[in-house]
Design a protein around this motif. Structure first.
Motif, PDB file in Angstrom:
ATOM      1  N   ILE A  87       0.838  -1.213   0.000  1.00  0.00           N
ATOM      2  CA  ILE A  87       0.000   0.000   0.000  1.00  0.00           C
ATOM      3  C   ILE A  87       0.869   1.258   0.000  1.00  0.00           C
ATOM      4  O   ILE A  87       0.402   2.345   0.301  1.00  0.00           O
ATOM      5  CB  ILE A  87      -0.979   0.024   1.216  1.00  0.00           C
ATOM      6  N   GLN A  91       4.578  -0.631   3.363  1.00  0.00           N
ATOM      7  CA  GLN A  91       3.547  -1.233   4.227  1.00  0.00           C
ATOM      8  C   GLN A  91       2.604  -2.104   3.390  1.00  0.00           C
ATOM      9  O   GLN A  91       2.634  -2.047   2.153  1.00  0.00           O
ATOM     10  CB  GLN A  91       2.773  -0.135   4.957  1.00  0.00           C
ATOM     11  N   THR A  92       1.780  -2.893   4.045  1.00  0.00           N
ATOM     12  CA  THR A  92       0.876  -3.803   3.324  1.00  0.00           C
ATOM     13  C   THR A  92      -0.537  -3.803   3.899  1.00  0.00           C
ATOM     14  O   THR A  92      -0.733  -3.555   5.093  1.00  0.00           O
ATOM     15  CB  THR A  92       1.396  -5.265   3.408  1.00  0.00           C
ATOM     16  N   GLY A 118      -2.431   1.040  13.524  1.00  0.00           N
ATOM     17  CA  GLY A 118      -1.944   0.727  12.178  1.00  0.00           C
ATOM     18  C   GLY A 118      -3.055   0.818  11.141  1.00  0.00           C
ATOM     19  O   GLY A 118      -3.480  -0.195  10.584  1.00  0.00           O
ATOM     20  N   THR A 119      -3.531   2.034  10.879  1.00  0.00           N
ATOM     21  CA  THR A 119      -4.638   2.246   9.935  1.00  0.00           C
ATOM     22  C   THR A 119      -4.299   1.721   8.545  1.00  0.00           C
ATOM     23  O   THR A 119      -5.160   1.134   7.873  1.00  0.00           O
ATOM     24  CB  THR A 119      -4.951   3.763   9.800  1.00  0.00           C
ATOM     25  N   GLN A 124      -9.110  -2.613   7.277  1.00  0.00           N
ATOM     26  CA  GLN A 124      -9.489  -3.261   8.536  1.00  0.00           C
ATOM     27  C   GLN A 124     -10.428  -2.351   9.341  1.00  0.00           C
ATOM     28  O   GLN A 124     -11.394  -2.834   9.948  1.00  0.00           O
ATOM     29  CB  GLN A 124      -8.233  -3.597   9.353  1.00  0.00           C
ATOM     30  N   VAL A 138      -5.219   4.583  14.714  1.00  0.00           N
ATOM     31  CA  VAL A 138      -4.029   5.434  14.789  1.00  0.00           C
ATOM     32  C   VAL A 138      -2.997   4.954  13.772  1.00  0.00           C
ATOM     33  O   VAL A 138      -2.731   3.752  13.681  1.00  0.00           O
ATOM     34  CB  VAL A 138      -3.409   5.368  16.211  1.00  0.00           C
ATOM     35  N   GLU A 139      -2.398   5.894  13.032  1.00  0.00           N
ATOM     36  CA  GLU A 139      -1.400   5.555  12.012  1.00  0.00           C
ATOM     37  C   GLU A 139      -0.183   6.468  12.188  1.00  0.00           C
ATOM     38  O   GLU A 139      -0.316   7.678  12.304  1.00  0.00           O
ATOM     39  CB  GLU A 139      -2.023   5.719  10.615  1.00  0.00           C
ATOM     40  N   ILE A 140       1.004   5.863  12.143  1.00  0.00           N
ATOM     41  CA  ILE A 140       2.239   6.616  12.380  1.00  0.00           C
ATOM     42  C   ILE A 140       2.769   7.274  11.102  1.00  0.00           C
ATOM     43  O   ILE A 140       3.653   8.131  11.156  1.00  0.00           O
ATOM     44  CB  ILE A 140       3.288   5.695  13.053  1.00  0.00           C
ATOM     45  N   ARG A 141       2.255   6.876   9.944  1.00  0.00           N
ATOM     46  CA  ARG A 141       2.714   7.471   8.676  1.00  0.00           C
ATOM     47  C   ARG A 141       1.636   8.418   8.153  1.00  0.00           C
ATOM     48  O   ARG A 141       0.536   7.980   7.801  1.00  0.00           O
ATOM     49  CB  ARG A 141       3.008   6.380   7.645  1.00  0.00           C
ATOM     50  N   GLY A 165      -0.217   9.487  14.608  1.00  0.00           N
ATOM     51  CA  GLY A 165       0.589   9.454  15.826  1.00  0.00           C
ATOM     52  C   GLY A 165       1.131   8.064  16.076  1.00  0.00           C
ATOM     53  O   GLY A 165       0.919   7.141  15.280  1.00  0.00           O
ATOM     54  N   TYR A 168       1.667   3.302  19.995  1.00  0.00           N
ATOM     55  CA  TYR A 168       2.191   2.729  21.235  1.00  0.00           C
ATOM     56  C   TYR A 168       1.416   3.285  22.431  1.00  0.00           C
ATOM     57  O   TYR A 168       1.174   2.585  23.402  1.00  0.00           O
ATOM     58  CB  TYR A 168       3.677   3.088  21.367  1.00  0.00           C
ATOM     59  N   THR A 183      -2.320  -4.032  14.144  1.00  0.00           N
ATOM     60  CA  THR A 183      -2.093  -4.672  12.850  1.00  0.00           C
ATOM     61  C   THR A 183      -0.658  -4.468  12.363  1.00  0.00           C
ATOM     62  O   THR A 183      -0.407  -4.358  11.169  1.00  0.00           O
ATOM     63  CB  THR A 183      -3.128  -4.197  11.806  1.00  0.00           C
ATOM     64  N   VAL A 237       4.062  -6.495   9.028  1.00  0.00           N
ATOM     65  CA  VAL A 237       5.141  -5.504   9.031  1.00  0.00           C
ATOM     66  C   VAL A 237       5.337  -5.050  10.485  1.00  0.00           C
ATOM     67  O   VAL A 237       4.392  -5.061  11.272  1.00  0.00           O
ATOM     68  CB  VAL A 237       4.826  -4.275   8.131  1.00  0.00           C
ATOM     69  N   PRO A 238       6.571  -4.699  10.847  1.00  0.00           N
ATOM     70  CA  PRO A 238       6.811  -4.346  12.255  1.00  0.00           C
ATOM     71  C   PRO A 238       6.241  -2.984  12.655  1.00  0.00           C
ATOM     72  O   PRO A 238       6.172  -2.067  11.843  1.00  0.00           O
ATOM     73  CB  PRO A 238       8.342  -4.322  12.365  1.00  0.00           C
ATOM     74  N   THR A 240       6.603   0.474  14.393  1.00  0.00           N
ATOM     75  CA  THR A 240       7.759   1.363  14.561  1.00  0.00           C
ATOM     76  C   THR A 240       7.451   2.345  15.689  1.00  0.00           C
ATOM     77  O   THR A 240       6.386   2.281  16.298  1.00  0.00           O
ATOM     78  CB  THR A 240       8.056   2.115  13.248  1.00  0.00           C
TER      79      THR A 240
HETATM   80  N1  SAH Z   1      -4.624  -2.415   9.071  1.00  0.00           N
HETATM   81  C1  SAH Z   1      -4.016  -2.009   7.821  1.00  0.00           C
HETATM   82  C2  SAH Z   1      -2.717  -2.701   7.511  1.00  0.00           C
HETATM   83  C3  SAH Z   1      -1.680  -2.388   8.465  1.00  0.00           C
HETATM   84  S1  SAH Z   1      -0.023  -2.415   7.890  1.00  0.00           S
HETATM   85  C4  SAH Z   1      -4.965  -2.157   6.670  1.00  0.00           C
HETATM   86  O1  SAH Z   1      -6.089  -2.641   6.853  1.00  0.00           O
HETATM   87  O2  SAH Z   1      -4.589  -1.770   5.551  1.00  0.00           O
HETATM   88  C5  SAH Z   1       0.697  -1.815   9.370  1.00  0.00           C
HETATM   89  C6  SAH Z   1       0.483  -0.335   9.551  1.00  0.00           C
HETATM   90  O3  SAH Z   1       0.908  -0.026  10.861  1.00  0.00           O
HETATM   91  C7  SAH Z   1       1.332   0.517   8.609  1.00  0.00           C
HETATM   92  O4  SAH Z   1       0.524   1.427   7.940  1.00  0.00           O
HETATM   93  C8  SAH Z   1       2.297   1.217   9.545  1.00  0.00           C
HETATM   94  O5  SAH Z   1       2.679   2.502   9.125  1.00  0.00           O
HETATM   95  C9  SAH Z   1       1.506   1.250  10.837  1.00  0.00           C
HETATM   96  N2  SAH Z   1       2.299   1.415  12.065  1.00  0.00           N
HETATM   97  C10 SAH Z   1       3.528   0.891  12.365  1.00  0.00           C
HETATM   98  N3  SAH Z   1       3.915   1.266  13.592  1.00  0.00           N
HETATM   99  C11 SAH Z   1       2.913   2.044  14.088  1.00  0.00           C
HETATM  100  C12 SAH Z   1       2.735   2.738  15.319  1.00  0.00           C
HETATM  101  N4  SAH Z   1       3.652   2.731  16.278  1.00  0.00           N
HETATM  102  N5  SAH Z   1       1.598   3.427  15.485  1.00  0.00           N
HETATM  103  C13 SAH Z   1       0.639   3.476  14.526  1.00  0.00           C
HETATM  104  N6  SAH Z   1       0.762   2.850  13.337  1.00  0.00           N
HETATM  105  C14 SAH Z   1       1.883   2.138  13.126  1.00  0.00           C
END
Ligand code: SAH
Length: 246
Positions: A87, A91-92, A118-119, A124, A138-141, A165, A168, A183, A237-238, A240
């Motif tokens: 995506i 990320q995936t 992890g939006t 999801q 919440v999404e960090i990117r 944000g 964590y 996620t 994906v991990p 961060t």
């Molecule tokens: N649930 C998503 C897929 C998640 S992929 C969907 O349905 O498409 C994992 C996502 O977690 C990535 O977008 C990544 O940027 C985010 N992520 C990673 N570490 C994070 C953190 N500390 N806080 C919020 N989002 C995070």
């Protein structure tokens, strides 16, 4: 009608009468040149119900949501395949079965308020929003958060709140939550998330420190104690941010 369409309609009928009626009368059945409805039907029938997911609300949500809009248009042909897809930003979007498996495991009620970390694409979050009353995600990117915002808005979701944000720390302002879904993988459960989970609540997280294998873990909070059930292997994906510093 093709054999595929007849088979699909029969399957839909077995899912819910209301869904069947909506299917027959929906305008978009007749304006679906990419046959995305048929693709969703086979996705749910073969990959989801076929592998034992029974929660009707999960099946109905995944039948309804146009997953192909959550990936880049160059990938839309593969959007209903049995795999994750990129995506952007490395990320995936998760494999459809994994989305269904995690959602069913949370045993959600219509009145629940759920936090997602992890939006990503927002897929999801949309699945959750079809099932519960309110979703916080919440999404960090920033780029991914903004793209997800636009799509979720366009699709008319009024019960999803997004935040840019580090997940964590959860989302204190709206805590406690009935369920929390993480996620992205982590080697421990962020303590703020445990704190923000309601008594009796459920949290699901891919736990592990290796890149290609983690254990999907379902955590239940009862009398302040955590019960952890290991559900099986996944590859996420991990996570961060702060989680890496602990
Ligand atoms: N649930 C998503 C897929 C998640 S992929 C969907 O349905 O498409 C994992 C996502 O977690 C990535 O977008 C990544 O940027 C985010 N992520 C990673 N570490 C994070 C953190 N500390 N806080 C919020 N989002 C995070």
């Amino acid at each position: 009608m093709s054999v595929m369409a007849v088979k699909s309609v029969l399957f839909l009928f077995s899912l819910s009468l209301l869904g069947f009626i909506q299917y027959l009368f929906a305008d978009n059945v007749h304006a679906d040149p990419d046959k995305t409805i048929e693709k969703r039907l086979s996705m749910v029938e073969e990959q989801i119900a076929g592998r034992g997911i029974k929660d009707r609300r999960v099946l109905d949500a995944m039948l309804k949501i146009p997953r192909h809009l959550f990936v880049d248009s160059s990938l839309k042909e593969r959007a209903y395949g049995d795999h994750p897809l990129p995506i952007g930003e490395g990320q995936t979007i998760s494999q459809p079965y994994v989305v269904a498996w995690m959602t069913e495991a949370l045993n959600l009620k219509p009145s629940d308020r759920v936090l997602e970390i992890g939006t990503g694409s927002g897929y999801q979050a949309a699945v959750l929003a079809e099932i519960v009353s309110q979703v916080y995600t919440v999404e960090i990117r920033k780029g991914l958060k903004e793209t997800a915002d636009k799509l979720l808005d366009k699709l008319g979701y009024k019960n999803i709140k997004t935040k840019y944000g580090d997940g964590y720390y959860g989302w204190e302002e709206y805590a406690p939550f009935d369920a929390i879904i993480i996620t992205a993988s982590a080697n421990h459960i962020p303590p703020p998330l445990i704190k923000q989970l309601k008594e009796g609540g459920r949290l699901i997280i891919p736990l592990g420190s290796t890149l290609y294998y983690q254990t999907l873990s379902l955590v239940t909070k009862n009398n302040k104690e955590l019960n952890v059930e290991q559900m099986g292997g996944v590859a996420f994906v991990p996570m961060t941010g702060e989680v890496k510093r602990k």
